[in-house]
Scaffold this motif. Structure first.
Motif, PDB file in Angstrom:
ATOM      1  N   SER A 307      -1.516  -0.189 -14.027  1.00  0.00           N
ATOM      2  CA  SER A 307      -0.232  -0.320 -13.343  1.00  0.00           C
ATOM      3  C   SER A 307       0.758  -0.995 -14.290  1.00  0.00           C
ATOM      4  O   SER A 307       0.472  -2.048 -14.849  1.00  0.00           O
ATOM      5  CB  SER A 307      -0.374  -1.137 -12.058  1.00  0.00           C
ATOM      6  N   PHE A 308       1.910  -0.359 -14.458  1.00  0.00           N
ATOM      7  CA  PHE A 308       2.942  -0.865 -15.365  1.00  0.00           C
ATOM      8  C   PHE A 308       2.335  -1.091 -16.756  1.00  0.00           C
ATOM      9  O   PHE A 308       1.822  -0.169 -17.353  1.00  0.00           O
ATOM     10  CB  PHE A 308       3.580  -2.139 -14.804  1.00  0.00           C
ATOM     11  N   GLY A 354      -4.331   1.871  -7.007  1.00  0.00           N
ATOM     12  CA  GLY A 354      -3.347   0.813  -7.174  1.00  0.00           C
ATOM     13  C   GLY A 354      -4.025  -0.495  -7.539  1.00  0.00           C
ATOM     14  O   GLY A 354      -4.826  -0.556  -8.470  1.00  0.00           O
ATOM     15  N   ASN A 355      -3.722  -1.558  -6.778  1.00  0.00           N
ATOM     16  CA  ASN A 355      -4.325  -2.858  -7.059  1.00  0.00           C
ATOM     17  C   ASN A 355      -5.501  -3.173  -6.134  1.00  0.00           C
ATOM     18  O   ASN A 355      -5.920  -4.319  -6.009  1.00  0.00           O
ATOM     19  CB  ASN A 355      -3.272  -3.962  -6.943  1.00  0.00           C
ATOM     20  N   LEU A 356      -6.045  -2.138  -5.479  1.00  0.00           N
ATOM     21  CA  LEU A 356      -7.230  -2.313  -4.646  1.00  0.00           C
ATOM     22  C   LEU A 356      -8.460  -1.761  -5.364  1.00  0.00           C
ATOM     23  O   LEU A 356      -8.395  -0.724  -6.025  1.00  0.00           O
ATOM     24  CB  LEU A 356      -7.077  -1.608  -3.296  1.00  0.00           C
ATOM     25  N   ILE A 357      -9.567  -2.477  -5.222  1.00  0.00           N
ATOM     26  CA  ILE A 357     -10.839  -2.060  -5.798  1.00  0.00           C
ATOM     27  C   ILE A 357     -11.851  -1.968  -4.664  1.00  0.00           C
ATOM     28  O   ILE A 357     -11.981  -2.883  -3.850  1.00  0.00           O
ATOM     29  CB  ILE A 357     -11.336  -3.070  -6.864  1.00  0.00           C
ATOM     30  N   PHE A 358     -12.568  -0.853  -4.612  1.00  0.00           N
ATOM     31  CA  PHE A 358     -13.588  -0.625  -3.596  1.00  0.00           C
ATOM     32  C   PHE A 358     -14.948  -0.584  -4.286  1.00  0.00           C
ATOM     33  O   PHE A 358     -15.131   0.136  -5.264  1.00  0.00           O
ATOM     34  CB  PHE A 358     -13.342   0.687  -2.852  1.00  0.00           C
ATOM     35  N   SER A 359     -15.905  -1.349  -3.771  1.00  0.00           N
ATOM     36  CA  SER A 359     -17.232  -1.418  -4.386  1.00  0.00           C
ATOM     37  C   SER A 359     -18.300  -1.130  -3.349  1.00  0.00           C
ATOM     38  O   SER A 359     -18.310  -1.699  -2.260  1.00  0.00           O
ATOM     39  CB  SER A 359     -17.466  -2.803  -5.005  1.00  0.00           C
ATOM     40  N   GLY A 360     -19.209  -0.204  -3.679  1.00  0.00           N
ATOM     41  CA  GLY A 360     -20.331   0.129  -2.811  1.00  0.00           C
ATOM     42  C   GLY A 360     -21.616  -0.411  -3.401  1.00  0.00           C
ATOM     43  O   GLY A 360     -21.818  -0.361  -4.616  1.00  0.00           O
ATOM     44  N   SER A 361     -22.495  -0.913  -2.552  1.00  0.00           N
ATOM     45  CA  SER A 361     -23.656  -1.653  -3.049  1.00  0.00           C
ATOM     46  C   SER A 361     -24.963  -1.220  -2.407  1.00  0.00           C
ATOM     47  O   SER A 361     -24.998  -0.591  -1.342  1.00  0.00           O
ATOM     48  CB  SER A 361     -23.446  -3.155  -2.808  1.00  0.00           C
ATOM     49  N   GLU A 362     -26.032  -1.617  -3.080  1.00  0.00           N
ATOM     50  CA  GLU A 362     -27.379  -1.435  -2.565  1.00  0.00           C
ATOM     51  C   GLU A 362     -27.604  -2.271  -1.312  1.00  0.00           C
ATOM     52  O   GLU A 362     -28.527  -1.997  -0.538  1.00  0.00           O
ATOM     53  CB  GLU A 362     -28.372  -1.842  -3.666  1.00  0.00           C
ATOM     54  N   ASP A 363     -26.756  -3.278  -1.072  1.00  0.00           N
ATOM     55  CA  ASP A 363     -26.901  -4.108   0.129  1.00  0.00           C
ATOM     56  C   ASP A 363     -26.300  -3.444   1.374  1.00  0.00           C
ATOM     57  O   ASP A 363     -26.187  -4.087   2.416  1.00  0.00           O
ATOM     58  CB  ASP A 363     -26.297  -5.497  -0.082  1.00  0.00           C
ATOM     59  N   ALA A 395     -15.193   7.547  -2.949  1.00  0.00           N
ATOM     60  CA  ALA A 395     -13.943   8.150  -3.419  1.00  0.00           C
ATOM     61  C   ALA A 395     -12.826   7.569  -2.576  1.00  0.00           C
ATOM     62  O   ALA A 395     -13.013   7.296  -1.383  1.00  0.00           O
ATOM     63  CB  ALA A 395     -13.982   9.672  -3.311  1.00  0.00           C
ATOM     64  N   ALA A 396     -11.671   7.348  -3.177  1.00  0.00           N
ATOM     65  CA  ALA A 396     -10.551   6.743  -2.456  1.00  0.00           C
ATOM     66  C   ALA A 396      -9.255   7.409  -2.868  1.00  0.00           C
ATOM     67  O   ALA A 396      -9.097   7.859  -4.008  1.00  0.00           O
ATOM     68  CB  ALA A 396     -10.484   5.232  -2.729  1.00  0.00           C
ATOM     69  N   CYS A 397      -8.312   7.486  -1.940  1.00  0.00           N
ATOM     70  CA  CYS A 397      -6.997   8.057  -2.238  1.00  0.00           C
ATOM     71  C   CYS A 397      -5.950   7.369  -1.371  1.00  0.00           C
ATOM     72  O   CYS A 397      -6.271   6.702  -0.378  1.00  0.00           O
ATOM     73  CB  CYS A 397      -6.973   9.567  -2.019  1.00  0.00           C
ATOM     74  N   LEU A 398      -4.696   7.532  -1.751  1.00  0.00           N
ATOM     75  CA  LEU A 398      -3.584   6.867  -1.075  1.00  0.00           C
ATOM     76  C   LEU A 398      -3.094   7.696   0.105  1.00  0.00           C
ATOM     77  O   LEU A 398      -3.061   8.916   0.047  1.00  0.00           O
ATOM     78  CB  LEU A 398      -2.447   6.649  -2.072  1.00  0.00           C
ATOM     79  N   GLU A 399      -2.690   7.012   1.159  1.00  0.00           N
ATOM     80  CA  GLU A 399      -2.115   7.658   2.336  1.00  0.00           C
ATOM     81  C   GLU A 399      -0.872   6.883   2.747  1.00  0.00           C
ATOM     82  O   GLU A 399      -0.943   5.685   3.031  1.00  0.00           O
ATOM     83  CB  GLU A 399      -3.130   7.686   3.489  1.00  0.00           C
TER      84      GLU A 399
END
Length: 471
Positions: A307-308, A354-363, A395-399
């Motif tokens: 970003s920027f 953007g400035n969001l991070i999504f993390s998927g885990s074994e937990d 997978a993630a996208c903006l809405e």
């Protein structure tokens, strides 16, 4: 049977008859891979009270929304040959900024890859078919049929789709989005050659093991593939030629990324390292510019956020940590900025918007992190806890919805479910986040967001016994 229960059953049957003549929707999914067997699927849609009763036992805190009326208005009964059914949704919580808008359960096999593009979502599994769904409610739009199954990776760009398969080859598809979804396979990597001309050239450029990840450099038309054979290959898509191949790591390559701004290539491996590569000027070969290694744990996934003038690289490892690095503005060097701690087991997948991070885990959980603009401060906004097994891919996208900015997140788990989450984030001034001066000055500091994941008992038993999971 009481009069009330009898009336409910009659009402449900009438709804089922009304929907039987409508177009394909979320429950009609139909995968016809086992059409000869045609085992009937018995779907039971529960009442609102029954769902609440089950959630009190299964979940520590209900966090997924869905109402009985909405389900009856938008869902159909599945075709008998379908390997999918609807998973029950739990009751809404008004204090949260997210809810699950769709949940599918696949009866056989796991989903290994998800990609979102052009208002569609593509999922790859053990099947030879890549399923196509319409965003955001996952109405079935069809499939792409390949000759080989076990789709390990999917990548989309514009109207192109790349998929890797069990035979260690990559398929290239073109698709169009209109009233009907149309697709056509336009090539295979490595390309087929004439037996009379170069009978051995095809095997020379083919990966020797599963292709686990792919990245596409838009401006140069280069497709990068990373494999469990520890090599990276660069393919020129225009003529489907392998222009470079090099040994990148000492163990399986699990993820690969390319920075579209400067062409830098990032790879991570089970050997615990993250490496940065650059193309040699005016040549097709690549050279190693930097190795990032801060822990012995295998690195399973990568994500890039730009970003920027700021660029951040994130890596998820088997120790549950998410390390991040910030790129220096005037060079290609990345400096370690800290780590995000919260997951109890391995981080298997990452996605950024953007400035969001999504993390998927074994937990079994998905965490939503927010990076403060202009700093390295990260905060865990919430935890999505609807799955009952390790979250394998995201997978993630903006809405966009007028003033409120929303995000769609697609997740697949080894519990054989595929879920769609809608996340709405209010503007910063309305989020009531009170950062102290000490918090702002602390680089890499994260807010603790405690959550006890609900694990599948059978999965926990295998985990305690030390069983190996093939993610």
């Amino acid at each position: 049977m009481s009069g009330v229960e009898s009336q409910k059953e009659v009402t449900l049957n009438s709804h089922t008859m009304d929907f039987s003549n409508k177009g394909s929707s979320l429950l009609s999914l139909m995968d016809t891979e086992k059409i000869e067997q045609q085992h009937p699927i018995h779907l039971r849609i529960q009442t609102h009270r029954e769902i609440i009763s089950e959630q009190e036992v299964e979940f520590t805190s209900p966090r997924i929304s869905g109402s009985e009326g909405t389900m009856f208005q938008t869902m159909q009964n599945p075709c008998p040959e379908s390997p999918w059914t609807l998973s029950p949704l739990s009751t809404p919580s008004p204090s949260l900024i997210y809810h699950c808008i769709a949940s599918l359960h696949r009866h056989e096999g796991n989903i290994y890859a998800i990609a979102a593009s052009k208002g569609l979502v593509f999922t790859g599994s053990n099947s030879t078919r890549i399923r196509v769904w319409k965003q955001p409610d996952c109405i079935d739009r069809g499939y792409l049929k390949a000759s080989s199954g076990e789709v390990r990776a999917i990548l989309t760009y514009s109207n192109m789709l790349f998929s890797s398969h069990k035979d260690n080859k990559i398929r290239i598809w073109n698709f169009t989005v209109s009233e009907r979804f149309k697709s056509k396979k336009v090539g295979t990597l490595p390309r087929k050659t004439s037996f009379l001309m170069f009978p051995k050239s095809n095997n020379a450029t083919k990966h020797k093991d599963s292709v686990a990840c792919m990245a596409y450099y838009h401006s140069e038309g280069l497709l990068y593939t990373g494999s469990y054979d520890k090599t990276v290959k660069a393919w020129r898509v225009s003529d489907r030629k392998c222009v470079d191949s090099f040994l990148a790591h000492e163990d399986n390559i699990n993820a690969i990324l390319v920075n579209q701004d400067d062409g830098c290539l990032f790879t991570c491996s089970s050997d615990g390292s993250v490496k940065i590569w650059r193309r040699v000027y005016t040549e097709d070969s690549h050279t190693l510019t930097m190795t990032l290694k801060f822990q012995p744990s295998p690195v399973n996934t990568l994500a890039l956020s730009s970003s920027f003038n700021h660029c951040f690289l994130y890596s998820g490892s088997s120790d549950g940590m998410i390390n991040f690095w910030e790129k220096e503005r005037l060079c290609y060097r990345f400096n370690h900025g800290g780590f995000l701690q919260g997951h109890r087991f391995a981080v298997l997948c990452l996605a950024t918007v953007g400035n969001l991070i999504f993390s998927g885990s074994e937990d079994t959980t998905i965490r939503v992190w927010k990076k403060e603009e202009g700093s390295c401060y990260h905060e865990c906004l919430t935890v999505l806890d609807g799955h009952r097994g390790p979250v394998r891919c995201l997978a993630a996208c903006l809405e966009m919805e007028k003033v409120v900015m929303g995000f769609l997140v697609y997740s697949a788990s080894l519990d054989q479910t595929f879920k769609v989450w809608r996340i709405k984030v209010l503007p910063d001034e309305n989020m009531c986040l009170d950062y102290s001066s000490d918090q702002r000055e602390s680089r890499g500091k994260v807010r603790e967001y405690d959550m006890s994941p609900v694990l599948s008992p059978s999965w926990v038993e295998k985990k305690l016994q030390g069983s190996h999971f093939n993610y």
